[in-house]
Design a protein around this motif. Structure first.
Motif, PDB file in Angstrom:
ATOM      1  N   PRO A 207       0.728  -1.306   0.013  1.00 28.00           N
ATOM      2  CA  PRO A 207       0.093   0.070  -0.162  1.00 28.00           C
ATOM      3  C   PRO A 207       0.821   1.228  -0.038  1.00 28.00           C
ATOM      4  O   PRO A 207       0.441   2.092  -0.367  1.00 28.00           O
ATOM      5  CB  PRO A 207      -0.843  -0.200   1.454  1.00 28.00           C
ATOM      6  N   LEU A 208       1.917   1.155   0.359  1.00 27.82           N
ATOM      7  CA  LEU A 208       3.165   2.409   0.475  1.00 27.82           C
ATOM      8  C   LEU A 208       3.380   2.862  -0.735  1.00 27.82           C
ATOM      9  O   LEU A 208       4.009   3.961  -1.082  1.00 27.82           O
ATOM     10  CB  LEU A 208       4.312   2.066   1.208  1.00 27.82           C
ATOM     11  N   GLY A 209       3.114   2.021  -1.900  1.00 27.18           N
ATOM     12  CA  GLY A 209       3.477   2.265  -3.271  1.00 27.18           C
ATOM     13  C   GLY A 209       2.237   2.924  -4.102  1.00 27.18           C
ATOM     14  O   GLY A 209       2.488   3.126  -5.411  1.00 27.18           O
ATOM     15  N   VAL A 210       1.291   3.394  -3.433  1.00 28.92           N
ATOM     16  CA  VAL A 210       0.224   4.094  -4.062  1.00 28.92           C
ATOM     17  C   VAL A 210      -0.237   5.338  -3.205  1.00 28.92           C
ATOM     18  O   VAL A 210       0.359   5.551  -2.104  1.00 28.92           O
ATOM     19  CB  VAL A 210      -1.058   2.952  -4.099  1.00 28.92           C
ATOM     20  N   SER A 211      -1.120   5.859  -3.811  1.00 25.70           N
ATOM     21  CA  SER A 211      -1.658   7.190  -3.221  1.00 25.70           C
ATOM     22  C   SER A 211      -0.458   8.320  -2.709  1.00 25.70           C
ATOM     23  O   SER A 211       0.625   8.292  -3.445  1.00 25.70           O
ATOM     24  CB  SER A 211      -2.321   6.813  -1.998  1.00 25.70           C
TER      25      SER A 211
ATOM     26  N   GLY B 160       7.840   7.740  -5.472  1.00 28.02           N
ATOM     27  CA  GLY B 160       8.382   7.969  -6.468  1.00 28.02           C
ATOM     28  C   GLY B 160       9.418   9.201  -6.989  1.00 28.02           C
ATOM     29  O   GLY B 160      10.137   9.488  -7.946  1.00 28.02           O
ATOM     30  N   LEU B 161       8.785  10.299  -6.150  1.00 27.94           N
ATOM     31  CA  LEU B 161       9.610  11.580  -6.418  1.00 27.94           C
ATOM     32  C   LEU B 161      10.742  11.731  -5.506  1.00 27.94           C
ATOM     33  O   LEU B 161      11.310  12.761  -5.691  1.00 27.94           O
ATOM     34  CB  LEU B 161       8.587  12.907  -5.908  1.00 27.94           C
TER      35      LEU B 161
ATOM     36  N   LEU C 171       2.897   2.473  10.530  1.00 28.53           N
ATOM     37  CA  LEU C 171       3.901   3.495  11.078  1.00 28.53           C
ATOM     38  C   LEU C 171       4.391   4.393  10.064  1.00 28.53           C
ATOM     39  O   LEU C 171       4.556   5.683  10.089  1.00 28.53           O
ATOM     40  CB  LEU C 171       4.977   2.774  11.759  1.00 28.53           C
ATOM     41  N   ILE C 172       5.057   3.624   8.857  1.00 22.40           N
ATOM     42  CA  ILE C 172       5.760   4.330   7.763  1.00 22.40           C
ATOM     43  C   ILE C 172       4.681   5.337   7.212  1.00 22.40           C
ATOM     44  O   ILE C 172       5.054   6.530   6.616  1.00 22.40           O
ATOM     45  CB  ILE C 172       6.227   3.406   6.813  1.00 22.40           C
ATOM     46  N   ASP C 173       3.610   4.922   6.929  1.00 21.01           N
ATOM     47  CA  ASP C 173       2.466   5.768   5.848  1.00 21.01           C
ATOM     48  C   ASP C 173       2.136   7.099   7.092  1.00 21.01           C
ATOM     49  O   ASP C 173       2.165   8.261   6.593  1.00 21.01           O
ATOM     50  CB  ASP C 173       1.324   4.998   5.859  1.00 21.01           C
ATOM     51  N   ALA C 174       2.164   6.904   8.364  1.00 24.86           N
ATOM     52  CA  ALA C 174       1.826   7.999   9.284  1.00 24.86           C
ATOM     53  C   ALA C 174       2.861   9.010   9.262  1.00 24.86           C
ATOM     54  O   ALA C 174       2.697  10.230   9.088  1.00 24.86           O
ATOM     55  CB  ALA C 174       1.631   7.348  10.683  1.00 24.86           C
ATOM     56  N   CYS C 175       4.062   8.450   9.164  1.00 20.40           N
ATOM     57  CA  CYS C 175       5.366   9.260   8.926  1.00 20.40           C
ATOM     58  C   CYS C 175       5.309  10.013   7.613  1.00 20.40           C
ATOM     59  O   CYS C 175       5.590  11.273   7.633  1.00 20.40           O
ATOM     60  CB  CYS C 175       6.615   8.674   9.193  1.00 20.40           C
ATOM     61  N   VAL C 176       5.276   9.341   6.763  1.00 21.11           N
ATOM     62  CA  VAL C 176       5.547   9.745   5.316  1.00 21.11           C
ATOM     63  C   VAL C 176       4.593  11.123   5.089  1.00 21.11           C
ATOM     64  O   VAL C 176       4.977  12.152   4.294  1.00 21.11           O
ATOM     65  CB  VAL C 176       5.477   8.718   4.283  1.00 21.11           C
TER      66      VAL C 176
END
Length: 241
Positions: free
Chosen positions: A22-26, A33-34, A152-157
Motif C-alpha cells: 500500500p505504500l506504493g500508491v496514493s 516515486g519523487l 507507522l511508515i504511512d503515518a510518518c510519510v
C-alpha cells in the motif's frame, strides 16, 4: 520534487515481497516515486547461517510456537549498517502504543530501521543488545509486524514536507491537539434529508472555528475519555482559531 537527503525507512522482514504494498500508491507512493522518501525491505533470512536458512528455534523453558533467534536477527541489523541517529524499532504488541506525537518525532528525523517480528516473538537478548524500541499500534495481535510497520511508515510519510497538499491538513487532524477531529461535510447540501450544519455555510470563520472546536471536544469526551482526561490536564495555551 526531490530532496538531497530523503527520509529513509529500512525494514527487516521475513517477507520483503510485501513491500511497498500500500505504500506504493496514493500520497506515499507518489512521494516515494519523487524521491521524498526511500524504502528498503531486507530479508532477515539472508543472515541465516545454515543451508535451510533457519531463523527461529523453540522457546527456552518450553511452550508453543517458535522464537526469532538473537544471532540471526542481530546479524541482519548489523548488515543493514544503520547510523546511530536512526531509531531502531521493533513492531510488537507488548510495545508502547504508537502516538501522533511519536510519529511527528520519527517524521522529523532521518527515518527508522523497523524490525518486523514473527512467530511467538523475538529473543529478548537481541532486543537489549541492539537497543530496539518496541512499538505497538494497538491492543491486538497480528500475524507479523509488516502491516504494523506499513501503518507507522504511512503515518510518518504523510507528514514529510510537500507530501500533503496543505500543511494545515495535519494540524487540524485527530490527535493534533489531544482531541479527535471534528465532523466533516461537503456537497451535496442535502443528503437523504440530512443538511450540512448551517453554521458551516455562514461565512463566519470565527463561529465555524468555535463550532469545530466544540464538536472535537464533545467527540473526544464521548469516544476517548482517556484522551479527554489527558487534554484536561495539559497546560492551556492560546488556541489559534
Amino acid at each position: 520534487m526531490t530532496v538531497s537527503s530523503p527520509w529513509r525507512a529500512t525494514v527487516l522482514t521475513l517477507f520483503p515481497e510485501m513491500f511497498p504494498g500500500p505504500l506504493g500508491v496514493s500520497l506515499a507512493g507518489r512521494a516515494l516515486g519523487l524521491g521524498v522518501w526511500s524504502l528498503e525491505a531486507r530479508d532477515i533470512r539472508d543472515s541465516a547461517t545454515d543451508r535451510h536458512r533457519s531463523v527461529d528455534d523453540t522457546p527456552a523453558g518450553g511452550g508453543p510456537g517458535m522464537v526469532l533467534r538473537a544471532d540471526v536477527l542481530a546479524a541482519a541489523i548489523d548488515t543493514a549498517q544503520i547510523t546511530p541517529d536512526r531509531p531502531r524499532l521493533l513492531m510488537s504488541p507488548r510495545g508502547r502504543t504508537l502516538t501522533q506525537s511519536r510519529i511527528r518525532e520519527l517524521a522529523a528525523g532521518p527515518g527508522p530501521l523497523i524490525v518486523c517480528g514473527r512467530f511467538e516473538g523475538v529473543d529478548q537478548r537481541v532486543i537489549e543488545a541492539r537497543a530496539l524500541e518496541e512499538v505497538s499500534i494497538g491492543d491486538y495481535v497480528l500475524s507479523g509486524g509488516e502491516i504494523a510497520a506499513m501503518a507507522l511508515i504511512d503515518a510518518c510519510v504523510r507528514l514529510l514536507p510537500g507530501v500533503m497538499g496543505s500543511a494545515e491538513s495535519a494540524s487540524e487532524e485527530s490527535f493534533s491537539d489531544s482531541l479527535l477531529e471534528y465532523p466533516q461535510y461537503t456537497r451535496p447540501q442535502t443528503f437523504e434529508g440530512r443538511q450540512i450544519p448551517e453554521i458551516l455555510t455562514s461565512g463566519d470563520h470565527a463561529k465555524v472555528a468555535a463550532w469545530r472546536r466544540a464538536e472535537a471536544e464533545a467527540l473526544t469526551r464521548l469516544r476517548r475519555p482517556d484522551l479527554w482526561a489527558a487534554h484536561e490536564k495539559a497546560p492551556k495555551s492560546t488556541t489559534k482559531e
